[in-house]
Motif scaffolding. Structure first.
Motif: not given
Length: 100
Positions: A71-75
């Motif tokens: 999902g949309e998360r900062k990586l």
């Protein structure tokens, strides 16, 4: 010990397995490796003896696949392949992180 769920760890490992298709190690480091901290992005180091002709392309594939899977998360992902020189970020990840 780390702030990822068991499902997130499984998903991360299986996604990287699928994208790389070669033996590798994955390290979680940074704020998510410290239970006392809150928030933060997911910092990963992927290490392999394989050599990729285009590391930037592999990094983009890893980032895209992990974004779709988690999902949309900062990586933030660093990749050390068989041709990459050792650098402080790799040493920090190994010393302060956890191998998934």
């Amino acid at each position: 010990m780390m702030r990822l769920t068991d499902d997130q760890v499984r998903t991360t490992k299986s996604t990287i397995d699928r994208v790389l298709g070669v033996p590798h190690k994955v390290w979680l480091f940074g704020s998510r490796a410290d239970d006392k901290l809150r928030g933060g992005d997911i910092d990963l180091m992927v290490e392999t003896d394989a050599v990729f002709p285009n590391r930037a392309r592999v990094l983009c594939q890893l980032h895209g696949a992990l974004t779709m899977a988690l999902g949309e998360r900062k990586l933030d992902i660093v990749l050390k392949d068989g041709r990459t020189d050792e650098s402080p970020i790799f040493q920090i990840a190994r010393r302060t992180g956890f191998q998934l």
